[in-house]
Structure formats: structure tokens, C-alpha cells
Write a protein that holds these residues in place. Sequence first.
Motif, PDB file in Angstrom:
ATOM      1  N   ALA A 242      -2.874  14.323   0.300  1.00 42.80           N
ATOM      2  CA  ALA A 242      -3.393  13.001   0.631  1.00 42.80           C
ATOM      3  C   ALA A 242      -2.455  12.474   1.873  1.00 42.80           C
ATOM      4  O   ALA A 242      -1.368  12.695   1.954  1.00 42.80           O
ATOM      5  CB  ALA A 242      -3.481  11.950  -0.454  1.00 42.80           C
ATOM      6  N   GLU A 243      -3.464  11.803   2.571  1.00 44.75           N
ATOM      7  CA  GLU A 243      -2.813  11.250   3.830  1.00 44.75           C
ATOM      8  C   GLU A 243      -3.102   9.767   3.918  1.00 44.75           C
ATOM      9  O   GLU A 243      -4.213   9.072   3.485  1.00 44.75           O
ATOM     10  CB  GLU A 243      -3.458  11.939   5.267  1.00 44.75           C
TER      11      GLU A 243
ATOM     12  N   LEU B  42       0.163  12.317  -6.645  1.00 47.14           N
ATOM     13  CA  LEU B  42      -0.135  13.246  -7.218  1.00 47.14           C
ATOM     14  C   LEU B  42      -1.671  13.158  -7.897  1.00 47.14           C
ATOM     15  O   LEU B  42      -2.275  14.441  -7.851  1.00 47.14           O
ATOM     16  CB  LEU B  42       0.833  13.408  -8.779  1.00 47.14           C
ATOM     17  N   GLU B  43      -2.215  12.071  -7.980  1.00 43.57           N
ATOM     18  CA  GLU B  43      -3.628  12.012  -8.202  1.00 43.57           C
ATOM     19  C   GLU B  43      -4.416  12.101  -6.951  1.00 43.57           C
ATOM     20  O   GLU B  43      -5.492  12.976  -7.105  1.00 43.57           O
ATOM     21  CB  GLU B  43      -3.836  10.732  -8.696  1.00 43.57           C
ATOM     22  N   LEU B  44      -3.830  11.748  -5.814  1.00 40.70           N
ATOM     23  CA  LEU B  44      -4.649  11.754  -4.376  1.00 40.70           C
ATOM     24  C   LEU B  44      -4.738  13.133  -3.866  1.00 40.70           C
ATOM     25  O   LEU B  44      -5.493  13.395  -3.213  1.00 40.70           O
ATOM     26  CB  LEU B  44      -4.142  10.991  -3.644  1.00 40.70           C
ATOM     27  N   ASP B  45      -3.397  13.832  -4.109  1.00 45.13           N
ATOM     28  CA  ASP B  45      -3.319  15.214  -3.591  1.00 45.13           C
ATOM     29  C   ASP B  45      -4.586  16.059  -4.351  1.00 45.13           C
ATOM     30  O   ASP B  45      -4.865  16.026  -5.392  1.00 45.13           O
ATOM     31  CB  ASP B  45      -2.106  15.911  -3.788  1.00 45.13           C
ATOM     32  N   GLN B  46      -5.226  17.178  -3.552  1.00 39.56           N
ATOM     33  CA  GLN B  46      -6.096  17.708  -4.079  1.00 39.56           C
ATOM     34  C   GLN B  46      -6.070  19.079  -3.688  1.00 39.56           C
ATOM     35  O   GLN B  46      -5.256  19.610  -3.018  1.00 39.56           O
ATOM     36  CB  GLN B  46      -7.682  17.433  -3.133  1.00 39.56           C
ATOM     37  N   VAL B  47      -6.797  20.201  -4.580  1.00 35.75           N
ATOM     38  CA  VAL B  47      -6.629  21.384  -4.485  1.00 35.75           C
ATOM     39  C   VAL B  47      -7.825  22.296  -4.648  1.00 35.75           C
ATOM     40  O   VAL B  47      -8.841  21.733  -5.393  1.00 35.75           O
ATOM     41  CB  VAL B  47      -5.550  22.009  -5.522  1.00 35.75           C
ATOM     42  N   VAL B  48      -8.031  23.296  -3.815  1.00 32.98           N
ATOM     43  CA  VAL B  48      -9.129  24.285  -3.819  1.00 32.98           C
ATOM     44  C   VAL B  48      -8.604  25.564  -4.611  1.00 32.98           C
ATOM     45  O   VAL B  48      -7.693  26.016  -4.258  1.00 32.98           O
ATOM     46  CB  VAL B  48     -10.054  24.538  -2.695  1.00 32.98           C
ATOM     47  N   TYR B  49      -9.302  25.857  -5.665  1.00 33.09           N
ATOM     48  CA  TYR B  49      -9.012  27.053  -6.359  1.00 33.09           C
ATOM     49  C   TYR B  49      -9.941  28.139  -6.651  1.00 33.09           C
ATOM     50  O   TYR B  49     -11.146  27.769  -6.925  1.00 33.09           O
ATOM     51  CB  TYR B  49      -7.932  26.928  -7.476  1.00 33.09           C
ATOM     52  N   SER B  50      -9.599  29.391  -7.182  1.00 32.76           N
ATOM     53  CA  SER B  50     -10.512  30.286  -7.859  1.00 32.76           C
ATOM     54  C   SER B  50      -9.958  30.701  -9.130  1.00 32.76           C
ATOM     55  O   SER B  50      -8.885  30.679  -9.452  1.00 32.76           O
ATOM     56  CB  SER B  50     -10.536  31.649  -7.065  1.00 32.76           C
ATOM     57  N   MET B  51     -10.824  30.851 -10.120  1.00 27.73           N
ATOM     58  CA  MET B  51     -10.360  31.105 -11.575  1.00 27.73           C
ATOM     59  C   MET B  51     -11.617  31.819 -12.278  1.00 27.73           C
ATOM     60  O   MET B  51     -12.627  31.829 -11.946  1.00 27.73           O
ATOM     61  CB  MET B  51     -10.363  29.645 -12.277  1.00 27.73           C
ATOM     62  N   ILE B  52     -10.981  32.797 -13.091  1.00 30.04           N
ATOM     63  CA  ILE B  52     -11.708  33.346 -14.171  1.00 30.04           C
ATOM     64  C   ILE B  52     -11.368  33.251 -15.673  1.00 30.04           C
ATOM     65  O   ILE B  52      -9.985  33.225 -15.514  1.00 30.04           O
ATOM     66  CB  ILE B  52     -11.569  34.928 -13.724  1.00 30.04           C
TER      67      ILE B  52
ATOM     68  N   SER C 291      -8.974   4.989   5.969  1.00 26.17           N
ATOM     69  CA  SER C 291      -9.353   5.028   4.942  1.00 26.17           C
ATOM     70  C   SER C 291      -9.064   4.842   3.558  1.00 26.17           C
ATOM     71  O   SER C 291      -9.190   4.050   2.834  1.00 26.17           O
ATOM     72  CB  SER C 291     -10.431   6.189   5.040  1.00 26.17           C
ATOM     73  N   MET C 292      -7.898   5.514   3.426  1.00 24.45           N
ATOM     74  CA  MET C 292      -6.902   5.424   1.996  1.00 24.45           C
ATOM     75  C   MET C 292      -6.274   4.164   2.156  1.00 24.45           C
ATOM     76  O   MET C 292      -6.190   3.688   1.068  1.00 24.45           O
ATOM     77  CB  MET C 292      -6.081   6.647   2.428  1.00 24.45           C
ATOM     78  N   ARG C 293      -5.692   3.591   3.311  1.00 20.64           N
ATOM     79  CA  ARG C 293      -5.380   2.437   3.223  1.00 20.64           C
ATOM     80  C   ARG C 293      -6.176   1.306   2.798  1.00 20.64           C
ATOM     81  O   ARG C 293      -5.773   0.531   1.763  1.00 20.64           O
ATOM     82  CB  ARG C 293      -4.631   1.965   4.705  1.00 20.64           C
ATOM     83  N   ARG C 294      -7.437   1.428   3.305  1.00 15.57           N
ATOM     84  CA  ARG C 294      -8.407   0.443   2.746  1.00 15.57           C
ATOM     85  C   ARG C 294      -8.688   0.483   1.162  1.00 15.57           C
ATOM     86  O   ARG C 294      -8.763  -0.594   0.576  1.00 15.57           O
ATOM     87  CB  ARG C 294      -9.724   0.625   3.498  1.00 15.57           C
ATOM     88  N   ASN C 295      -8.987   1.964   0.900  1.00 17.76           N
ATOM     89  CA  ASN C 295      -9.295   1.972  -0.731  1.00 17.76           C
ATOM     90  C   ASN C 295      -8.118   1.703  -1.351  1.00 17.76           C
ATOM     91  O   ASN C 295      -8.386   0.979  -2.713  1.00 17.76           O
ATOM     92  CB  ASN C 295      -9.464   3.596  -0.949  1.00 17.76           C
TER      93      ASN C 295
ATOM     94  N   VAL D 233       0.921  -1.327   0.396  1.00 15.66           N
ATOM     95  CA  VAL D 233       0.138  -0.088   0.039  1.00 15.66           C
ATOM     96  C   VAL D 233       1.015   1.167   0.155  1.00 15.66           C
ATOM     97  O   VAL D 233       0.582   2.225  -0.617  1.00 15.66           O
ATOM     98  CB  VAL D 233      -0.916   0.005   1.393  1.00 15.66           C
ATOM     99  N   GLU D 234       1.913   1.296   0.931  1.00 12.94           N
ATOM    100  CA  GLU D 234       2.760   2.614   0.925  1.00 12.94           C
ATOM    101  C   GLU D 234       3.422   2.710  -0.570  1.00 12.94           C
ATOM    102  O   GLU D 234       3.308   3.986  -0.991  1.00 12.94           O
ATOM    103  CB  GLU D 234       4.015   2.214   1.747  1.00 12.94           C
ATOM    104  N   LEU D 235       3.870   1.904  -1.050  1.00  9.81           N
ATOM    105  CA  LEU D 235       4.382   2.263  -2.604  1.00  9.81           C
ATOM    106  C   LEU D 235       3.216   2.561  -3.485  1.00  9.81           C
ATOM    107  O   LEU D 235       3.388   3.475  -4.260  1.00  9.81           O
ATOM    108  CB  LEU D 235       5.000   0.964  -3.165  1.00  9.81           C
ATOM    109  N   ARG D 236       2.135   1.965  -3.491  1.00 10.59           N
ATOM    110  CA  ARG D 236       0.846   2.533  -4.189  1.00 10.59           C
ATOM    111  C   ARG D 236       0.519   3.821  -3.904  1.00 10.59           C
ATOM    112  O   ARG D 236       0.291   4.625  -4.836  1.00 10.59           O
ATOM    113  CB  ARG D 236      -0.161   1.541  -3.938  1.00 10.59           C
TER     114      ARG D 236
END
Length: 229
Positions: free
Chosen positions: A188-189, A92-102, A193-197, A83-86
Motif C-alpha cells: 500500500a502507498e 497489514l490490511e492495506l497491503d495486497q497479494v496476488v497468488y495461485s493456489m490448489i 487517494s489513500m490519504r483521503r480514504n 493519517v500517517e499513523l493510521r
Amino acid sequence: MSLDQLQRLVRLQGLDQSVALALVLDEVVSAIRLPEAESEELVAAWREVEGRPAAESADEERYLATRLRKLELFQQRAFGADVELRFLDRKLELDQVVYSMIRVDDHDVALELYQRLVEGEADFAELAPQFSQGAERESGGRLGPHSLKASHPELSARFRVSRPGQLWEPFFVVDIWVILQVEELIPAELDGSMRRNLTTELYNKWMQDRVVQVLRGEPRAALPLPRDT
């Protein structure tokens, strides 16, 4: 019905994959041993479920009652160590961002709006509904949380080097000018829950490959279990 007739019926009805999956599931369930006390508890719980059809024998009842628990244990024992290697591979897919855009199609308009944001004359919540040409106009310019990797490469590149609150000068993406501000970065941490997924992901991939091997009649490796299972 002979074995040849049964095989022909399975092929004609398109049941090949279902049969192969059932074979692999049976292989897994049969390989996992449970303590007697745990098995008895699961059988007792199985019997208490109303409307459940009775098994034809005690062995069948025990098999059905313990199947899900054994599949759960198989996932943990076979793939828990990976799991750690996965997680690192997919961070990069699991990290998330909130942003504003125009988004606007005129560079001069983009520069003007950017200056108003820089000087504090207005914010995204005011400007996006008036000027933005994307779906963000409905949310005051605010979007996310979204995966870093799921965004356009031009956005992802900026997300990866941004700090919260950073406002980017207008830049061109495909056919439109973008004003971007990173509001929040959510790393992502590897929690429970993440480990199970991730364990489930690894198991599902292994199961798909195993079913394909069965369908092709290819030799299969031993189940990926520790020796003391």
C-alpha cells in the motif's frame, strides 16, 4: 409544539440518532470559516442547479451552499495530521497479494502436483481446474488482489515472508492440503487517494463517537481543530 412535545415525537419516531447527527454536523459546519470570495462562488454554483428548492433566507442559502466544502475542510484540518499513523496501523490490511493456489484433500496428490509444478511439467492454470477443490479452480488457481490480513492466518504468515514467484510445499490448513505460490506483492502507498480514504475513516469514527455522546447527554470536548481555523 413545545420542546417537550418535540422531544417526545423524536423519540417515538425513532429519530433520535438523526437529530443527534444533524446537531453534530451543524456544530462542525458552524465552526469552519471560508473566505468571502469562496463562499460567494459556492452560493452562485448552488443557485445554478436546476430543480433545487429555494432557501428561505440568504443565511440559509449560504449555509446549504457551503456545507459540503466546510465538512471537507473539517476532515482535512481535524484529522489530516493523524493519517500517517493510521496508515502504519493498518498497513497489514492495506497491503495486497496476488497468488495461485490448489487445494486437495489427499496429501499424496498434493505432493505429486507440487512436484509437477517444481519440475515445470505443468502450471497452476492447467492443474487447478482439474484437481483443486476450491473456488480457485474456476480461475486457473489465481486469486487476488486480496488483503494480507483478510486471508487465513496460515496463508498470511507465508505471504509476509514470501518473494514473488515463491512456491510453497504442501501444507495443511484446517481440513485440506494447500499448494501456494505468491505471484505479486502489492504494498500500500500513502498517495492522495489513500490519504483521503484514511482521513474519511478517522472522521467517520469521530462522528460516530460524537453522536453517541449527544444521545447519552455526555459532555463533549472541543472540536479537534487547529487554533487558527
